[in-house]
Design a protein around this motif. Structure first.
Motif, mmCIF file in Angstrom:
data_model
loop_
_atom_site.group_PDB
_atom_site.id
_atom_site.type_symbol
_atom_site.label_atom_id
_atom_site.label_comp_id
_atom_site.label_asym_id
_atom_site.label_seq_id
_atom_site.Cartn_x
_atom_site.Cartn_y
_atom_site.Cartn_z
ATOM 1 N N GLU A 146 -60.216 25.337 65.755
ATOM 2 C CA GLU A 146 -61.247 25.707 66.767
ATOM 3 C C GLU A 146 -60.344 25.739 67.939
ATOM 4 O O GLU A 146 -59.576 24.712 68.398
ATOM 5 C CB GLU A 146 -62.443 24.677 66.732
ATOM 6 C CG GLU A 146 -63.415 24.520 67.803
ATOM 7 C CD GLU A 146 -64.089 23.491 67.818
ATOM 8 O OE1 GLU A 146 -64.965 23.460 68.840
ATOM 9 O OE2 GLU A 146 -64.151 22.813 66.925
ATOM 10 N N LYS A 185 -60.208 24.443 71.511
ATOM 11 C CA LYS A 185 -60.811 23.539 72.384
ATOM 12 C C LYS A 185 -60.713 23.813 73.928
ATOM 13 O O LYS A 185 -59.710 24.403 74.126
ATOM 14 C CB LYS A 185 -60.407 21.924 71.818
ATOM 15 C CG LYS A 185 -60.578 21.680 70.670
ATOM 16 C CD LYS A 185 -60.162 20.188 70.235
ATOM 17 C CE LYS A 185 -60.192 20.079 68.916
ATOM 18 N NZ LYS A 185 -61.726 19.584 68.563
ATOM 19 N N ARG A 205 -55.774 15.901 76.110
ATOM 20 C CA ARG A 205 -57.192 15.568 75.609
ATOM 21 C C ARG A 205 -57.053 14.321 74.655
ATOM 22 O O ARG A 205 -56.220 14.308 73.728
ATOM 23 C CB ARG A 205 -57.761 16.937 74.873
ATOM 24 C CG ARG A 205 -59.024 16.772 74.525
ATOM 25 C CD ARG A 205 -59.586 18.034 74.052
ATOM 26 N NE ARG A 205 -58.755 18.610 72.784
ATOM 27 C CZ ARG A 205 -57.963 19.664 72.988
ATOM 28 N NH1 ARG A 205 -57.808 20.203 74.147
ATOM 29 N NH2 ARG A 205 -57.183 19.908 72.068
ATOM 30 N N ASP A 261 -63.667 15.072 72.950
ATOM 31 C CA ASP A 261 -63.074 16.170 73.731
ATOM 32 C C ASP A 261 -63.298 16.376 75.076
ATOM 33 O O ASP A 261 -62.994 17.280 75.870
ATOM 34 C CB ASP A 261 -63.707 17.463 72.880
ATOM 35 C CG ASP A 261 -63.125 17.771 71.529
ATOM 36 O OD1 ASP A 261 -61.895 17.175 71.249
ATOM 37 O OD2 ASP A 261 -63.551 18.690 70.732
#
Length: 381
Positions: A168, A170, A195, A200
């Motif tokens: 994914e 981010k 991060r 997130d």
């Protein structure tokens, strides 16, 4: 009696001369083996091809030896193609052996030529047939005595698993502004914030900001090369241009020094405090090492050190395969960083355990002040 002996020797000399002449003119005639060339290995019903296993053996193709009826070396060339007509041929092996190893990489290259891919968002199929045959040959075209024979065609079905488990993408936040290494350029190798591994919405950065009375400060960009969306300050809270409907103000930086910055975009809070780095060690080099990297556990791949912030290190378009990796300093094991995690961002520990690699191509950033790392997936356009 003596004259007879001389006559016999002369006769033998003449006979030998004619015999040698006849041998020189004699040519062996090679011809195809009437039994043909047959594959003797059993092909799988479907070959599943994954890039992570590119160096693995897909199949060992085996065939019988041929007899051209003469005592001459015979070579065997295994050929692959995307069509049964073999209009375009890929020579996979060539030698005197009657078998050849075909790797997953060999089949992947043919599959790509056949127009197959594993992207579920394209119309290209992810399965199809590939074709193989053996060419047996002796002699050469240049000598005018080439003899060759082809096997029957062996077709195999291959399948590229669709990439439904892609990482994914981010949200990233990149520094921009006259207090940062990139200046007010939105695509100048801008340094990202690191991060949090579990949340997130939380980002960290320990490093230098070039502040001062005449410095506007910095903002945060989500996408390199794009000014929107951008994050900044409004009424002492962190907010974005999408929320405001216009550009937020820059974060102010009072002096040129090191800071510890924490940003929470979910609740709009942040903290920014000066950071003492006098006792922080400096390193000549920091690299990535492990069986998921090109050098394995024997040699690391050096990262690039930021000239603006010497505690920040990065490497672009770096490929991680299945396996593990760590960061280490000065090409030695005296100082290394790791953590038992498969996250693509997080905080390592000095001497920590190996990081589990999520296979892919990344821009990788590492901060030797707090041990934080960030893997930014690079997606082909």
């Amino acid at each position: 009696m003596r004259n007879f002996k001389y006559l016999l020797i002369a006769f033998l000399g003449i006979f030998t001369t004619f015999s040698c002449s006849d041998d020189d003119d004699f040519t062996f005639v090679a011809k195809e083996d009437p039994n043909g060339i047959l594959f003797t290995n059993s092909a799988a019903e479907v070959y599943t091809l994954e890039t992570n296993n590119a160096n693995n053996l897909a199949e060992r193709f085996v065939w019988n030896a041929v007899d051209f009826g003469v005592q001459t070396p015979i070579n065997y060339e295994l050929q692959g193609a995307t069509s049964s007509t073999f209009d375009t041929i890929a020579a996979i092996s060539d030698g005197k052996s009657t078998n050849a190893a075909v790797t997953v990489k060999n089949m992947l290259e043919l599959a790509k030529d056949a127009g197959l891919d594993n992207d579920p968002d394209t119309e290209a199929p992810n399965s199809g047939e590939l074709y193989f045959r053996v060419r047996a040959y002796a002699g050469s075209n240049g000598g005018g005595n080439l003899v060759e024979q082809y096997s029957d065609t062996l077709s195999v079905m291959v399948m590229l698993p669709e990439n439904t488990d892609a990482l994914e993408l981010k949200r990233e936040l990149y520094l921009v502004g006259d207090a940062t290494a990139a200046g007010w350029s939105n695509d100048n190798n801008n340094t990202p914030l690191f991060r949090d591994a579990e949340n997130d919405d939380i980002y960290y950065f320990e490093g230098r900001f070039a502040g001062g009375a005449d410095v506007e400060g910095f903002k945060l960009l989500e996408n390199l090369g794009q000014w929107q969306p951008q994050w900044g300050i409004s009424e002492e809270l962190v907010t974005s241009s999408e929320v405001l409907g216009g550009d937020p103000n820059a974060f102010k930086v009072n002096e040129d020094t090191y800071y510890s910055l924490i940003v929470n975009v979910s609740d709009g809070t942040y903290s920014m405090e000066t950071l003492a780095t006098n006792d922080a060690p400096s390193y000549t080099s920091i690299g990535i090492i492990g069986d998921s990297t090109p050098g394995g556990w024997d040699a690391d791949t050096d990262m690039t050190q930021s000239e603006f912030n010497p505690h920040i290190w990065y490497i672009k378009d770096f490929v991680l395969n299945d396996g593990e990796f760590k960061f280490r300093a000065n090409d030695a094991w005296d100082v290394s960083w790791g953590i038992a995690s498969a996250a693509i961002s997080g905080e390592t520990n000095l001497g920590g355990e190996n990081i589990t690699a999520a296979p892919g191509t990344y821009n990788i950033w590492f901060n030797d002040l707090d041990g934080r790392y960030l893997l930014i997936p690079q997606v082909e356009e």
